[in-house]
Design a protein around this motif. Structure first.
Motif, PDB file in Angstrom:
ATOM      1  N   GLN A 181       4.120  -3.251 -34.235  1.00 36.00           N
ATOM      2  CA  GLN A 181       4.075  -4.648 -34.622  1.00 36.00           C
ATOM      3  C   GLN A 181       4.887  -5.475 -33.644  1.00 36.00           C
ATOM      4  O   GLN A 181       5.837  -4.978 -33.015  1.00 36.00           O
ATOM      5  CB  GLN A 181       4.581  -4.849 -36.047  1.00 36.00           C
ATOM      6  CG  GLN A 181       6.010  -4.413 -36.318  1.00 36.00           C
ATOM      7  CD  GLN A 181       6.326  -4.374 -37.798  1.00 36.00           C
ATOM      8  OE1 GLN A 181       6.534  -3.313 -38.363  1.00 36.00           O
ATOM      9  NE2 GLN A 181       6.374  -5.534 -38.433  1.00 36.00           N
ATOM     10  N   VAL A 182       4.489  -6.726 -33.481  1.00 31.65           N
ATOM     11  CA  VAL A 182       5.176  -7.651 -32.590  1.00 31.65           C
ATOM     12  C   VAL A 182       5.661  -8.829 -33.418  1.00 31.65           C
ATOM     13  O   VAL A 182       4.876  -9.459 -34.137  1.00 31.65           O
ATOM     14  CB  VAL A 182       4.244  -8.136 -31.460  1.00 31.65           C
ATOM     15  CG1 VAL A 182       4.962  -9.161 -30.581  1.00 31.65           C
ATOM     16  CG2 VAL A 182       3.767  -6.955 -30.618  1.00 31.65           C
ATOM     17  N   LEU A 183       6.952  -9.111 -33.331  1.00 32.09           N
ATOM     18  CA  LEU A 183       7.568 -10.185 -34.098  1.00 32.09           C
ATOM     19  C   LEU A 183       7.997 -11.308 -33.161  1.00 32.09           C
ATOM     20  O   LEU A 183       8.240 -11.069 -31.972  1.00 32.09           O
ATOM     21  CB  LEU A 183       8.784  -9.656 -34.864  1.00 32.09           C
ATOM     22  CG  LEU A 183       8.522  -8.537 -35.877  1.00 32.09           C
ATOM     23  CD1 LEU A 183       9.846  -7.984 -36.406  1.00 32.09           C
ATOM     24  CD2 LEU A 183       7.663  -9.042 -37.029  1.00 32.09           C
ATOM     25  N   PRO A 184       8.091 -12.530 -33.643  1.00 33.00           N
ATOM     26  CA  PRO A 184       8.561 -13.631 -32.798  1.00 33.00           C
ATOM     27  C   PRO A 184       9.980 -13.366 -32.300  1.00 33.00           C
ATOM     28  O   PRO A 184      10.835 -12.923 -33.068  1.00 33.00           O
ATOM     29  CB  PRO A 184       8.526 -14.840 -33.742  1.00 33.00           C
ATOM     30  CG  PRO A 184       7.543 -14.466 -34.802  1.00 33.00           C
ATOM     31  CD  PRO A 184       7.716 -12.987 -35.001  1.00 33.00           C
ATOM     32  N   GLY A 185      10.203 -13.605 -31.012  1.00 33.38           N
ATOM     33  CA  GLY A 185      11.558 -13.449 -30.491  1.00 33.38           C
ATOM     34  C   GLY A 185      11.616 -12.844 -29.109  1.00 33.38           C
ATOM     35  O   GLY A 185      10.600 -12.402 -28.555  1.00 33.38           O
ATOM     36  N   ASN A 186      12.826 -12.806 -28.548  1.00 32.61           N
ATOM     37  CA  ASN A 186      13.038 -12.235 -27.222  1.00 32.61           C
ATOM     38  C   ASN A 186      13.432 -10.770 -27.342  1.00 32.61           C
ATOM     39  O   ASN A 186      13.206 -10.137 -28.365  1.00 32.61           O
ATOM     40  CB  ASN A 186      14.087 -13.042 -26.452  1.00 32.61           C
ATOM     41  CG  ASN A 186      15.457 -13.028 -27.133  1.00 32.61           C
ATOM     42  OD1 ASN A 186      15.740 -12.192 -28.005  1.00 32.61           O
ATOM     43  ND2 ASN A 186      16.322 -13.956 -26.748  1.00 32.61           N
ATOM     44  N   HIS A 187      14.028 -10.238 -26.301  1.00 35.43           N
ATOM     45  CA  HIS A 187      14.350  -8.816 -26.269  1.00 35.43           C
ATOM     46  C   HIS A 187      15.285  -8.402 -27.399  1.00 35.43           C
ATOM     47  O   HIS A 187      15.245  -7.261 -27.862  1.00 35.43           O
ATOM     48  CB  HIS A 187      14.983  -8.481 -24.915  1.00 35.43           C
ATOM     49  CG  HIS A 187      15.234  -7.022 -24.706  1.00 35.43           C
ATOM     50  ND1 HIS A 187      14.234  -6.072 -24.762  1.00 35.43           N
ATOM     51  CD2 HIS A 187      16.383  -6.335 -24.461  1.00 35.43           C
ATOM     52  CE1 HIS A 187      14.742  -4.865 -24.545  1.00 35.43           C
ATOM     53  NE2 HIS A 187      16.042  -4.997 -24.372  1.00 35.43           N
ATOM     54  N   PHE A 188      16.120  -9.320 -27.854  1.00 30.28           N
ATOM     55  CA  PHE A 188      17.052  -9.002 -28.932  1.00 30.28           C
ATOM     56  C   PHE A 188      16.611  -9.627 -30.257  1.00 30.28           C
ATOM     57  O   PHE A 188      17.432 -10.072 -31.057  1.00 30.28           O
ATOM     58  CB  PHE A 188      18.468  -9.439 -28.554  1.00 30.28           C
ATOM     59  CG  PHE A 188      19.137  -8.477 -27.607  1.00 30.28           C
ATOM     60  CD1 PHE A 188      19.802  -7.360 -28.088  1.00 30.28           C
ATOM     61  CD2 PHE A 188      19.063  -8.665 -26.237  1.00 30.28           C
ATOM     62  CE1 PHE A 188      20.393  -6.458 -27.226  1.00 30.28           C
ATOM     63  CE2 PHE A 188      19.646  -7.769 -25.356  1.00 30.28           C
ATOM     64  CZ  PHE A 188      20.317  -6.654 -25.848  1.00 30.28           C
ATOM     65  N   PHE A 189      15.306  -9.612 -30.485  1.00 33.60           N
ATOM     66  CA  PHE A 189      14.734 -10.120 -31.723  1.00 33.60           C
ATOM     67  C   PHE A 189      15.277  -9.396 -32.954  1.00 33.60           C
ATOM     68  O   PHE A 189      15.223  -9.927 -34.070  1.00 33.60           O
ATOM     69  CB  PHE A 189      13.208  -9.974 -31.695  1.00 33.60           C
ATOM     70  CG  PHE A 189      12.740  -8.545 -31.807  1.00 33.60           C
ATOM     71  CD1 PHE A 189      12.417  -7.995 -33.041  1.00 33.60           C
ATOM     72  CD2 PHE A 189      12.662  -7.736 -30.686  1.00 33.60           C
ATOM     73  CE1 PHE A 189      12.008  -6.679 -33.148  1.00 33.60           C
ATOM     74  CE2 PHE A 189      12.252  -6.412 -30.787  1.00 33.60           C
ATOM     75  CZ  PHE A 189      11.924  -5.884 -32.023  1.00 33.60           C
ATOM     76  N   ILE A 190      15.782  -8.182 -32.773  1.00 33.19           N
ATOM     77  CA  ILE A 190      16.242  -7.381 -33.910  1.00 33.19           C
ATOM     78  C   ILE A 190      17.310  -8.086 -34.727  1.00 33.19           C
ATOM     79  O   ILE A 190      17.420  -7.872 -35.941  1.00 33.19           O
ATOM     80  CB  ILE A 190      16.764  -5.998 -33.469  1.00 33.19           C
ATOM     81  CG1 ILE A 190      17.864  -6.139 -32.412  1.00 33.19           C
ATOM     82  CG2 ILE A 190      15.624  -5.136 -32.962  1.00 33.19           C
ATOM     83  CD1 ILE A 190      18.525  -4.823 -32.052  1.00 33.19           C
ATOM     84  N   HIS A 191      18.109  -8.944 -34.076  1.00 36.30           N
ATOM     85  CA  HIS A 191      19.159  -9.653 -34.803  1.00 36.30           C
ATOM     86  C   HIS A 191      18.581 -10.696 -35.752  1.00 36.30           C
ATOM     87  O   HIS A 191      19.270 -11.140 -36.683  1.00 36.30           O
ATOM     88  CB  HIS A 191      20.123 -10.319 -33.818  1.00 36.30           C
ATOM     89  CG  HIS A 191      20.937  -9.329 -33.029  1.00 36.30           C
ATOM     90  ND1 HIS A 191      20.653  -9.014 -31.725  1.00 36.30           N
ATOM     91  CD2 HIS A 191      22.001  -8.577 -33.375  1.00 36.30           C
ATOM     92  CE1 HIS A 191      21.516  -8.107 -31.291  1.00 36.30           C
ATOM     93  NE2 HIS A 191      22.351  -7.828 -32.280  1.00 36.30           N
ATOM     94  N   GLU A 192      17.334 -11.091 -35.530  1.00 35.62           N
ATOM     95  CA  GLU A 192      16.688 -12.084 -36.384  1.00 35.62           C
ATOM     96  C   GLU A 192      15.937 -11.442 -37.548  1.00 35.62           C
ATOM     97  O   GLU A 192      15.533 -12.141 -38.484  1.00 35.62           O
ATOM     98  CB  GLU A 192      15.708 -12.925 -35.556  1.00 35.62           C
ATOM     99  CG  GLU A 192      16.319 -13.599 -34.342  1.00 35.62           C
ATOM    100  CD  GLU A 192      17.425 -14.564 -34.722  1.00 35.62           C
ATOM    101  OE1 GLU A 192      17.279 -15.238 -35.768  1.00 35.62           O
ATOM    102  OE2 GLU A 192      18.433 -14.636 -33.986  1.00 35.62           O
TER     103      GLU A 192
END
Length: 241
Positions: free
Chosen positions: A210-221
């Motif tokens: 899956q692809v979520l909105p965000g940059n390389h550190f999207f995990i924090h969001e």
């Protein structure tokens, strides 16, 4: 159930505190591992060799294992090393239940310039100004660290060492597959997000992406979403019992 977290470049055992909070009081024991030279292992020498980094993680996991099912999660560098860690654990006849890889499109992908020539990445040896530009593009490093000489002198060598581990030799093993399922997640602004399904070529089991909105550190969001994926693995295993 056990969950082993493998950090990104420049990370340490505290890098996943935001995720551990979401898993507190759940039926899973969470272990945030770290490589030498940072965090609680500050007094140890940094590793510059990929094989040594993989074996360090394997040694930590084997020491902590409790014979219950377990999951390996890795972000970016953690996913690169985690893939080989999973393979090593499978060869030890102690395979994980699931491998969750984020911020990483998987093995075997090369980067090319506009003229079609392969780009050899050696970011770890860039001058400070160029290295900082790379880190800004990736995100995840506070600007105060990049602008403060004392802070950068402390964290810079750690990040450079991790980049050297990543960039000297690519994935440690080529043309191999693991036998446990892979769940891959990336941010939509990552350069290789469109290649995320590359991971399915490296497992003999189920694959999800899956692809979520965000940059390389999207995990924090998305700590809730990532925690939910991990807990779904736990719940699926409990249904079998």
């Amino acid at each position: 159930m056990q969950l082993f977290l493998l950090h990104f470049a420049g990370g340490n055992c505290y890098s996943y505190d935001f995720l551990k909070k979401k898993l507190k009081d759940k039926e899973i024991s969470v272990y945030a591992l770290e490589l030498p030279g940072r965090g609680k292992r500050y007094n140890e020498d940094l590793l510059l060799n990929k094989k040594e980094a993989i074996q360090d993680y394997v040694k930590q996991i084997k020491k902590l294992r409790n014979n219950e099912p377990y999951i390996i999660f890795g972000h970016s560098m953690g996913a690169t090393l985690g893939f080989s860690v999973v393979k090593e654990m499978e060869q030890e006849n102690d395979a994980p239940l699931q491998f969750v890889a984020t911020g990483n499109a998987g093995p075997g992908l090369k980067v090319f310039d506009e003229e079609g020539a392969e780009i050899k990445r050696d970011r770890y040896s860039l001058p400070d100004d160029e290295f900082k530009s790379v880190l800004r593009e990736l995100g995840g490093i506070p600007e105060e660290v990049l602008e403060n000489k004392e802070l950068f002198d402390f964290f810079g060598p750690i990040i450079r060492a991790d980049f050297q581990v990543l960039e000297k030799g690519g994935f440690i093993k080529q043309n191999i597959k693991i036998d446990c399922p892979i769940h891959a997640i990336m941010g939509d602004s990552e350069k290789k997000a469109h290649l995320i399904d590359n991971w399915k070529n490296y497992t003999n089991a189920d694959f999800k992406s899956q692809v979520l909105p965000g940059n390389h550190f999207f995990i924090h969001e998305y700590p809730d979403e990532i925690a939910g994926i991990l807990l779904k693995c736990v719940n699926s295993e409990q249904l079998k019992m």
